[in-house]
Design a protein around this motif. Structure first.
Motif, PDB file in Angstrom:
ATOM      1  N   MET A  27      20.140  71.342   9.132  1.00 34.91           N
ATOM      2  CA  MET A  27      20.918  72.142   8.171  1.00 34.91           C
ATOM      3  C   MET A  27      21.267  73.495   8.789  1.00 34.91           C
ATOM      4  O   MET A  27      22.392  73.966   8.666  1.00 34.91           O
ATOM      5  CB  MET A  27      20.129  72.340   6.875  1.00 34.91           C
ATOM      6  N   ARG A  28      20.306  74.115   9.467  1.00 35.00           N
ATOM      7  CA  ARG A  28      20.576  75.419  10.102  1.00 35.00           C
ATOM      8  C   ARG A  28      21.633  75.293  11.193  1.00 35.00           C
ATOM      9  O   ARG A  28      22.489  76.159  11.336  1.00 35.00           O
ATOM     10  CB  ARG A  28      19.282  75.992  10.686  1.00 35.00           C
ATOM     11  N   ARG A  29      21.576  74.219  11.974  1.00 32.93           N
ATOM     12  CA  ARG A  29      22.567  74.019  13.042  1.00 32.93           C
ATOM     13  C   ARG A  29      23.978  73.874  12.478  1.00 32.93           C
ATOM     14  O   ARG A  29      24.952  74.209  13.129  1.00 32.93           O
ATOM     15  CB  ARG A  29      22.219  72.785  13.862  1.00 32.93           C
ATOM     16  N   HIS A  30      24.078  73.348  11.267  1.00 36.37           N
ATOM     17  CA  HIS A  30      25.390  73.103  10.676  1.00 36.37           C
ATOM     18  C   HIS A  30      25.822  74.190   9.698  1.00 36.37           C
ATOM     19  O   HIS A  30      26.843  74.031   9.028  1.00 36.37           O
ATOM     20  CB  HIS A  30      25.389  71.729   9.983  1.00 36.37           C
ATOM     21  N   ARG A  31      25.081  75.285   9.645  1.00 34.05           N
ATOM     22  CA  ARG A  31      25.469  76.367   8.741  1.00 34.05           C
ATOM     23  C   ARG A  31      26.697  77.082   9.291  1.00 34.05           C
ATOM     24  O   ARG A  31      27.024  76.977  10.468  1.00 34.05           O
ATOM     25  CB  ARG A  31      24.314  77.342   8.526  1.00 34.05           C
ATOM     26  N   ASP A  32      27.365  77.810   8.435  1.00 38.85           N
ATOM     27  CA  ASP A  32      28.516  78.609   8.833  1.00 38.85           C
ATOM     28  C   ASP A  32      28.075  79.608   9.907  1.00 38.85           C
ATOM     29  O   ASP A  32      27.059  80.277   9.741  1.00 38.85           O
ATOM     30  CB  ASP A  32      29.058  79.358   7.600  1.00 38.85           C
ATOM     31  N   PRO A  33      28.821  79.726  11.014  1.00 39.91           N
ATOM     32  CA  PRO A  33      28.394  80.611  12.102  1.00 39.91           C
ATOM     33  C   PRO A  33      28.352  82.089  11.718  1.00 39.91           C
ATOM     34  O   PRO A  33      27.706  82.893  12.402  1.00 39.91           O
ATOM     35  CB  PRO A  33      29.415  80.356  13.219  1.00 39.91           C
ATOM     36  N   ARG A  34      28.996  82.461  10.631  1.00 41.87           N
ATOM     37  CA  ARG A  34      28.947  83.861  10.181  1.00 41.87           C
ATOM     38  C   ARG A  34      27.656  84.177   9.440  1.00 41.87           C
ATOM     39  O   ARG A  34      27.403  85.325   9.094  1.00 41.87           O
ATOM     40  CB  ARG A  34      30.131  84.158   9.252  1.00 41.87           C
ATOM     41  N   MET A  35      26.849  83.178   9.197  1.00 42.66           N
ATOM     42  CA  MET A  35      25.685  83.327   8.340  1.00 42.66           C
ATOM     43  C   MET A  35      24.385  83.321   9.143  1.00 42.66           C
ATOM     44  O   MET A  35      24.187  82.473  10.003  1.00 42.66           O
ATOM     45  CB  MET A  35      25.678  82.151   7.354  1.00 42.66           C
TER      46      MET A  35
END
Length: 120
Positions: A27-35
């Protein structure tokens, strides 16, 4: 028999914790890169706790209230969270995901599901 049961319980806990860790990592790997990861964790908490307050979020994240206020300010500025008043207690402010915040989490979840489907 108690020893066998204890071994079984420990093995189940180890597997569950390992699977949970793997899912959280994906889930963390696929989070929005701005976050940031704390922002991502905050969004997940707010989604699960429909009437979350900043104090509850601070406790969940292990942050001070001022640090949590800054984190929430950024989430509000990004358009992912909104603050709403509490109908029963006007002093209390509730946190709620916006449609954009919900979409960010949904995208991460969809990509994570796809990752695990590909493994199976």
């Amino acid at each position: 028999m108690d020893t066998d049961l204890e071994v079984c319980v420990q093995e189940v806990l180890d597997v569950v914790m390992g699977v949970s860790r793997t899912i959280r990592g994906q889930m963390r790997r696929h989070r929005d890169p701005r976050m940031s990861v704390p922002q991502f964790r905050a969004l997940i908490f707010i989604r699960r706790q429909a009437t979350a307050t900043a104090s509850e979020l601070a406790e969940h994240l292990g942050l001070t209230r001022p640090s949590t206020t800054a984190l929430v300010d950024n989430l509000v500025r990004m358009g992912w969270v909104e603050r709403t008043g509490d109908e029963q207690d006007r002093r209390r402010v509730r946190l709620r995901l916006t449609a954009a915040g919900e979409a960010i989490l949904e995208a991460a979840q969809t990509q994570t599901h796809a990752h695990f489907r590909a493994l199976l």
